[in-house]
Scaffold this motif. Structure first.
Motif, PDB file in Angstrom:
ATOM      1  N   ALA A  69       0.808  -1.296  -0.039  1.00 58.88           N
ATOM      2  CA  ALA A  69       0.049   0.067  -0.077  1.00 58.88           C
ATOM      3  C   ALA A  69       0.973   1.309   0.208  1.00 58.88           C
ATOM      4  CB  ALA A  69      -1.131   0.045   1.357  1.00 58.88           C
ATOM      5  N   ALA A  70       1.941   1.308   0.721  1.00 53.48           N
ATOM      6  CA  ALA A  70       2.990   2.269   0.999  1.00 53.48           C
ATOM      7  C   ALA A  70       3.584   2.525  -0.507  1.00 53.48           C
ATOM      8  CB  ALA A  70       3.671   2.124   2.019  1.00 53.48           C
ATOM      9  N   ALA A  71       3.942   1.401  -1.183  1.00 58.28           N
ATOM     10  CA  ALA A  71       4.747   1.567  -2.452  1.00 58.28           C
ATOM     11  C   ALA A  71       3.655   2.213  -3.702  1.00 58.28           C
ATOM     12  CB  ALA A  71       5.076   0.166  -2.788  1.00 58.28           C
ATOM     13  N   LEU A  72       2.404   1.649  -3.279  1.00 52.63           N
ATOM     14  CA  LEU A  72       1.373   2.421  -4.435  1.00 52.63           C
ATOM     15  C   LEU A  72       1.136   3.990  -4.101  1.00 52.63           C
ATOM     16  CD1 LEU A  72      -1.222  -0.504  -4.497  1.00 52.63           C
ATOM     17  CD2 LEU A  72       0.058   0.374  -6.291  1.00 52.63           C
ATOM     18  N   ALA A  73       1.314   4.225  -2.624  1.00 49.69           N
ATOM     19  CA  ALA A  73       0.832   5.729  -2.243  1.00 49.69           C
ATOM     20  C   ALA A  73       2.076   6.276  -2.963  1.00 49.69           C
ATOM     21  CB  ALA A  73       0.832   5.680  -0.897  1.00 49.69           C
ATOM     22  N   GLU A  74       3.492   5.831  -2.690  1.00 42.73           N
ATOM     23  CA  GLU A  74       4.523   6.620  -3.438  1.00 42.73           C
ATOM     24  C   GLU A  74       4.369   6.684  -4.741  1.00 42.73           C
ATOM     25  OE1 GLU A  74       9.428   5.713  -3.783  1.00 42.73           O
ATOM     26  OE2 GLU A  74       8.423   5.123  -1.993  1.00 42.73           O
ATOM     27  N   ALA A  75       4.202   5.646  -5.775  1.00 44.19           N
ATOM     28  CA  ALA A  75       3.887   5.848  -7.088  1.00 44.19           C
ATOM     29  C   ALA A  75       2.902   6.883  -7.452  1.00 44.19           C
ATOM     30  CB  ALA A  75       3.485   4.582  -7.535  1.00 44.19           C
ATOM     31  N   ALA A  76       1.689   6.877  -6.739  1.00 40.83           N
ATOM     32  CA  ALA A  76       0.642   7.855  -7.025  1.00 40.83           C
ATOM     33  C   ALA A  76       1.156   9.397  -6.784  1.00 40.83           C
ATOM     34  CB  ALA A  76      -0.564   7.383  -6.197  1.00 40.83           C
ATOM     35  N   LEU A  77       1.934   9.548  -5.582  1.00 35.43           N
ATOM     36  CA  LEU A  77       2.601  10.669  -5.193  1.00 35.43           C
ATOM     37  C   LEU A  77       3.602  11.050  -6.177  1.00 35.43           C
ATOM     38  CD1 LEU A  77       2.732  13.130  -3.392  1.00 35.43           C
ATOM     39  CD2 LEU A  77       4.577  11.629  -2.022  1.00 35.43           C
ATOM     40  N   ALA A  78       4.366  10.120  -6.853  1.00 40.47           N
ATOM     41  CA  ALA A  78       5.160  10.519  -7.669  1.00 40.47           C
ATOM     42  C   ALA A  78       4.503  10.961  -9.293  1.00 40.47           C
ATOM     43  CB  ALA A  78       6.289   9.321  -8.007  1.00 40.47           C
ATOM     44  N   ASP A  79       3.576  10.095  -9.425  1.00 41.59           N
ATOM     45  CA  ASP A  79       2.775  10.689 -10.821  1.00 41.59           C
ATOM     46  C   ASP A  79       2.397  11.951 -10.620  1.00 41.59           C
ATOM     47  OD1 ASP A  79       3.400   8.425 -12.203  1.00 41.59           O
ATOM     48  OD2 ASP A  79       1.506   7.484 -11.671  1.00 41.59           O
ATOM     49  N   THR A  80       1.879  12.295  -9.519  1.00 41.87           N
ATOM     50  CA  THR A  80       0.961  13.526  -9.168  1.00 41.87           C
ATOM     51  C   THR A  80       2.449  14.629  -9.237  1.00 41.87           C
ATOM     52  OG1 THR A  80      -0.453  12.535  -7.974  1.00 41.87           O
ATOM     53  CG2 THR A  80      -0.271  14.877  -7.643  1.00 41.87           C
ATOM     54  N   LEU A  81       3.375  14.395  -8.620  1.00 43.14           N
ATOM     55  CA  LEU A  81       4.362  15.611  -8.592  1.00 43.14           C
ATOM     56  C   LEU A  81       4.948  15.769  -9.935  1.00 43.14           C
ATOM     57  CD1 LEU A  81       5.902  14.786  -5.078  1.00 43.14           C
ATOM     58  CD2 LEU A  81       4.400  16.632  -5.629  1.00 43.14           C
ATOM     59  N   HIS A  82       5.222  14.813 -10.639  1.00 41.90           N
ATOM     60  CA  HIS A  82       5.700  14.870 -12.080  1.00 41.90           C
ATOM     61  C   HIS A  82       4.617  15.712 -12.799  1.00 41.90           C
ATOM     62  CE1 HIS A  82       8.907  12.262 -10.642  1.00 41.90           C
ATOM     63  NE2 HIS A  82       9.732  12.519 -11.831  1.00 41.90           N
ATOM     64  N   THR A  83       3.313  15.486 -12.739  1.00 39.19           N
ATOM     65  CA  THR A  83       2.414  16.012 -13.602  1.00 39.19           C
ATOM     66  C   THR A  83       2.377  17.575 -13.073  1.00 39.19           C
ATOM     67  OG1 THR A  83       0.848  13.993 -13.798  1.00 39.19           O
ATOM     68  CG2 THR A  83       0.011  16.319 -13.951  1.00 39.19           C
ATOM     69  N   ALA A  84       2.482  17.933 -11.636  1.00 41.07           N
ATOM     70  CA  ALA A  84       2.724  19.135 -11.225  1.00 41.07           C
ATOM     71  C   ALA A  84       3.887  19.954 -11.748  1.00 41.07           C
ATOM     72  CB  ALA A  84       2.799  19.293  -9.746  1.00 41.07           C
ATOM     73  N   ALA A  85       4.953  19.085 -11.910  1.00 37.01           N
ATOM     74  CA  ALA A  85       6.163  19.844 -12.430  1.00 37.01           C
ATOM     75  C   ALA A  85       5.789  20.088 -14.014  1.00 37.01           C
ATOM     76  CB  ALA A  85       7.470  19.044 -12.286  1.00 37.01           C
ATOM     77  N   ALA A  86       5.142  19.449 -14.602  1.00 38.28           N
ATOM     78  CA  ALA A  86       4.858  19.925 -16.073  1.00 38.28           C
ATOM     79  C   ALA A  86       3.851  20.790 -16.280  1.00 38.28           C
ATOM     80  CB  ALA A  86       4.578  18.687 -16.752  1.00 38.28           C
ATOM     81  N   THR A  87       3.241  21.216 -15.081  1.00 38.74           N
ATOM     82  CA  THR A  87       1.958  22.309 -15.322  1.00 38.74           C
ATOM     83  C   THR A  87       2.530  23.688 -15.259  1.00 38.74           C
ATOM     84  OG1 THR A  87       0.428  20.489 -14.266  1.00 38.74           O
ATOM     85  CG2 THR A  87      -0.159  22.900 -14.312  1.00 38.74           C
ATOM     86  N   PRO A  88       2.131  24.478 -16.094  1.00 36.09           N
ATOM     87  CA  PRO A  88       2.386  25.804 -16.018  1.00 36.09           C
ATOM     88  C   PRO A  88       1.914  26.641 -14.565  1.00 36.09           C
ATOM     89  CG  PRO A  88       1.576  25.360 -18.249  1.00 36.09           C
ATOM     90  CD  PRO A  88       1.142  24.198 -17.283  1.00 36.09           C
ATOM     91  N   ALA A  89       2.768  27.026 -13.769  1.00 38.93           N
ATOM     92  CA  ALA A  89       2.588  27.712 -12.628  1.00 38.93           C
ATOM     93  C   ALA A  89       3.907  28.431 -12.254  1.00 38.93           C
ATOM     94  CB  ALA A  89       2.022  26.829 -11.644  1.00 38.93           C
ATOM     95  N   ALA A  90       3.554  29.464 -11.688  1.00 42.55           N
ATOM     96  CA  ALA A  90       4.593  30.260 -11.230  1.00 42.55           C
ATOM     97  C   ALA A  90       5.518  29.599  -9.806  1.00 42.55           C
ATOM     98  CB  ALA A  90       4.267  31.778 -10.607  1.00 42.55           C
TER      99      ALA A  90
ATOM    100  N   VAL B  53      -4.460  12.331 -13.110  1.00 48.35           N
ATOM    101  CA  VAL B  53      -4.421  13.601 -13.507  1.00 48.35           C
ATOM    102  C   VAL B  53      -3.359  14.014 -14.542  1.00 48.35           C
ATOM    103  CG1 VAL B  53      -2.993  14.813 -11.671  1.00 48.35           C
ATOM    104  CG2 VAL B  53      -5.108  15.999 -12.393  1.00 48.35           C
ATOM    105  N   THR B  54      -3.770  14.955 -15.334  1.00 49.58           N
ATOM    106  CA  THR B  54      -2.829  15.543 -16.289  1.00 49.58           C
ATOM    107  C   THR B  54      -2.535  17.015 -16.124  1.00 49.58           C
ATOM    108  OG1 THR B  54      -4.718  16.253 -17.896  1.00 49.58           O
ATOM    109  CG2 THR B  54      -3.976  13.838 -18.044  1.00 49.58           C
ATOM    110  N   PRO B  55      -1.268  17.448 -16.890  1.00 48.50           N
ATOM    111  CA  PRO B  55      -1.019  18.853 -17.010  1.00 48.50           C
ATOM    112  C   PRO B  55      -2.073  19.657 -17.193  1.00 48.50           C
ATOM    113  CG  PRO B  55       0.752  17.805 -17.486  1.00 48.50           C
ATOM    114  CD  PRO B  55      -0.135  16.747 -17.410  1.00 48.50           C
ATOM    115  N   GLU B  56      -2.915  19.048 -18.483  1.00 49.07           N
ATOM    116  CA  GLU B  56      -3.910  20.104 -19.029  1.00 49.07           C
ATOM    117  C   GLU B  56      -5.192  20.080 -18.072  1.00 49.07           C
ATOM    118  OE1 GLU B  56      -1.265  18.226 -21.927  1.00 49.07           O
ATOM    119  OE2 GLU B  56      -2.614  17.259 -20.495  1.00 49.07           O
ATOM    120  N   LEU B  57      -5.546  19.170 -17.145  1.00 54.41           N
ATOM    121  CA  LEU B  57      -6.517  19.654 -16.138  1.00 54.41           C
ATOM    122  C   LEU B  57      -6.144  20.649 -15.486  1.00 54.41           C
ATOM    123  CD1 LEU B  57      -7.914  16.048 -15.443  1.00 54.41           C
ATOM    124  CD2 LEU B  57      -8.968  17.661 -16.451  1.00 54.41           C
TER     125      LEU B  57
END
Length: 223
Positions: A45-66, A119-123
């Motif tokens: 479960a922790a490994a799945l949470a880590e993967a979900a968090l990593a996906d989310t953060l990489h999407t955040a890094a690719a999203t236009p924001a200051a 979630v995607t950067p477009e969203l």
């Protein structure tokens, strides 16, 4: 529409996203995704949470924001990509922690959690032109995203909203509207809480870290 001289009036200037906030827990066994156990072990479960968090953060890094800010309960690990500022979560209930997250930066902000790795950067690339808030409903009755053009009233808008109930999203949406805010809605997404959620979300983003980790876990332990 044109002016009397036939000249188109200037369009309203865009109001881009200033800060993208991700609120999360450090993915440690026994502290995250406990509703996945069973069928999965606490370490799975922790490994799945880590993967979900990593996906989310990489999407955040690719999203236009200051600014991109991780509001974290715990310590960062190798799953943290470059370009993400880390700040400590405050104490208290989830309503208080969500409200406090908006205080880290001025200007238009969008807050998401770690439970929607599809979630995607477009969203996330929201524009606040003509609206005061963005609201992303979740399939379980909660919400996965909340955006505020002015984070100042976040305390009044979030404090006291009952969290983790089937009515959470409806109550939060009504809070926004009762405050006179112009609200736009993002698509409804499914949070990863249960094994069934995990399978559906992985199918929506089959090439992501979360889907690969889920496949590696297999069917999980028997209950």
């Amino acid at each position: 529409m044109t002016t009397a001289r036939g000249v188109h009036p200037a369009a309203a200037p865009a109001v881009p996203l200033a800060t993208l906030l991700v609120i999360a827990k450090e993915p440690r066994p026994g502290r995250v995704k406990t509703r996945l156990t069973p069928p999965y072990s606490p370490h799975e479960a922790a490994a799945l949470a880590e993967a979900a968090l990593a996906d989310t953060l990489h999407t955040a890094a690719a999203t236009p924001a200051a600014h991109r800010v991780l509001v974290l309960d715990g310590s960062p690990g190798p799953w943290l990509p470059p370009g993400i500022e880390v700040v400590r979560q405050c104490g208290g209930g989830l309503d208080a922690r969500l409200a406090a997250a908006f205080a880290h930066r001025p200007g238009p902000a969008l807050l998401i959690g770690m439970d929607t790795p599809q979630v995607t950067p477009e969203l996330l690339d929201v524009d606040f032109t003509g609206c005061d808030a963005w609201f992303g409903p979740a399939a379980d009755g909660g919400f996965w995203a909340l955006g505020l053009a002015d984070p100042g009233p976040a305390e009044a808008l979030l404090r006291g909203v009952p969290m983790s109930t089937p009515e959470t999203g409806a109550v939060q949406r009504e809070r926004l509207r009762a405050a006179g805010l112009r609200v736009r809605e993002l698509p409804c997404l499914r949070d990863v809480d249960t094994a069934a959620d995990a399978a559906e979300v992985a199918a929506l983003a089959p090439t992501g870290r979360f889907a690969r980790r889920l496949a590696a876990c297999g069917p999980g332990v028997r209950s």
